[in-house]
Design a protein around this motif. Structure first.
Motif, short mmCIF file in Angstrom:
data_model
loop_
_atom_site.label_atom_id
_atom_site.label_comp_id
_atom_site.label_asym_id
_atom_site.label_seq_id
_atom_site.Cartn_x
_atom_site.Cartn_y
_atom_site.Cartn_z
N LYS A 45 0.84 -1.19 0.00
CA LYS A 45 0.00 0.00 0.00
C LYS A 45 0.87 1.24 0.00
CE LYS A 45 -0.46 0.13 5.06
NZ LYS A 45 0.61 -0.83 5.34
N PHE A 96 0.39 5.31 1.17
CA PHE A 96 -0.41 6.40 1.72
C PHE A 96 0.30 7.73 1.50
CE2 PHE A 96 -3.23 3.38 2.87
CZ PHE A 96 -3.42 3.03 4.18
N ALA A 130 -8.59 6.74 4.64
CA ALA A 130 -8.73 5.52 5.44
C ALA A 130 -10.19 5.32 5.81
CB ALA A 130 -7.89 5.64 6.70
N GLY A 131 -10.66 4.11 5.61
CA GLY A 131 -12.04 3.78 5.94
C GLY A 131 -12.99 3.93 4.78
N ASN A 132 -12.56 4.66 3.75
CA ASN A 132 -13.45 4.83 2.59
C ASN A 132 -13.45 3.58 1.71
OD1 ASN A 132 -13.72 7.40 3.54
ND2 ASN A 132 -13.50 8.37 1.55
N LYS A 133 -14.49 3.48 0.87
CA LYS A 133 -14.60 2.35 -0.03
C LYS A 133 -13.39 2.29 -0.96
CE LYS A 133 -16.74 4.87 -3.77
NZ LYS A 133 -17.96 5.25 -4.47
N LEU A 134 -13.10 1.08 -1.43
CA LEU A 134 -12.06 0.87 -2.43
C LEU A 134 -12.70 0.84 -3.81
CD1 LEU A 134 -10.07 -1.97 -0.66
CD2 LEU A 134 -9.20 0.31 -1.15
N TYR A 156 -14.76 -0.29 10.43
CA TYR A 156 -15.41 -0.10 9.13
C TYR A 156 -15.70 -1.48 8.52
CZ TYR A 156 -13.30 4.54 9.55
OH TYR A 156 -12.91 5.77 10.00
N TYR A 216 -17.62 -3.61 5.11
CA TYR A 216 -17.98 -3.39 3.71
C TYR A 216 -18.52 -4.70 3.11
CZ TYR A 216 -14.13 -0.07 4.58
OH TYR A 216 -13.29 0.85 5.13
N TYR A 258 -18.62 -6.10 -0.95
CA TYR A 258 -18.30 -5.93 -2.37
C TYR A 258 -18.83 -7.16 -3.09
CZ TYR A 258 -14.77 -2.45 -0.98
OH TYR A 258 -14.12 -1.35 -0.48
N SER A 309 -12.00 -2.93 8.03
CA SER A 309 -10.74 -2.20 8.14
C SER A 309 -10.69 -1.42 9.43
CB SER A 309 -10.51 -1.29 6.94
OG SER A 309 -11.31 -0.14 7.01
#
Lengths: 113, 111
Positions: free
Chosen positions: A49, A51, A97-101, B31, B33, B35, B95
């Motif tokens: 990753k 950042f 961080a924490g947001n959708k991919l 968090y 999710y 998908y 996460s």
């Protein structure tokens, strides 16, 4: 909206060959960048990753990736592949961080022994 | 290494039936999710969940879909009335402050 594109859908290599997988994203702001790998029959696992900081990041299993901001690219490399690197590789991006991919379409890599 | 677990690994259901896909995220993550990946297509975001509520959802996540964290450990995705086009691999992820861990997926086949 973000989008991620991976240039190659399928790559076939022999062992010891070098690998480079392209990834480009479209988003004007700050992003976090990821490469995930999915080995046959297994779940998505993080390879590496980015950042912030050094744009050349090293991950597990000898993989590295370089973030080139001006090119909106985050290409994955490995100097010498092994048969066990046969997998599907996914580039992904999020804004924080924490947001959708947001994923690229994936690249299937087959390493012939 | 901590892991996200999903059950079942494969679910076959008839069109119009309700299905619930289950996930146990990593315990200290905040968090969560869902998908999905339709065969031969990209991994697509469905929904994210934070602080006991949906924080973001995609256009795919219509009224047929719902998520719940019923007991503080499980995280479920319910599809109320399945359609053929819901056939896909569904991935749960969780996460902390860094990156997302993914489960092994549930392959949903709607017949």
């Amino acid at each position: 909206a973000q989008s991620v594109s991976q240039h190659n859908h399928h790559v076939i290599l022999s062992e010891a060959a070098s690998l480079e997988l392209g990834c480009n994203y479209s988003y004007g702001g700050t992003v976090n960048l990821f490469w995930y790998v999915q080995y046959p029959g297994q779940h998505l696992q993080l390879l590496l990753k980015y950042f912030s900081g050094d744009p050349l990041v090293k991950g597990i299993k000898g993989f590295e990736a370089e973030f080139i901001k001006s090119k909106f690219s985050f290409n994955l490399r490995k100097p010498s592949v092994q048969w066990s690197d046969t997998a599907e590789y996914f580039c992904a991006v999020n804004e924080a961080a924490g947001n959708k991919l947001t994923f690229g379409g994936g690249t299937r890599v087959l390493v012939k022994p | 290494e901590p892991e996200v677990t999903q059950t079942p690994s494969h679910q076959v259901t008839q069109m119009g039936q309700e299905v619930i896909l289950r996930c146990v995220p990593i315990s200290n993550h905040l968090y969560f999710y869902w998908y999905r990946q339709i065969l031969g297509q990209k991994v697509e975001f469905l929904v994210s969940f934070y602080n006991n509520e949906i924080s973001e959802k995609s256009e795919i996540f219509d009224d047929q879909f719902s998520v719940e964290r019923p007991d503080g450990s499980n995280f479920t995705l319910k599809i109320r009335s399945t359609k053929l086009e819901d056939s896909a691999m569904y991935f749960c992820a969780s996460s902390g402050p860094s990156f997302a861990f993914f489960g092994q997926g549930t392959r949903l086949t709607v017949v």
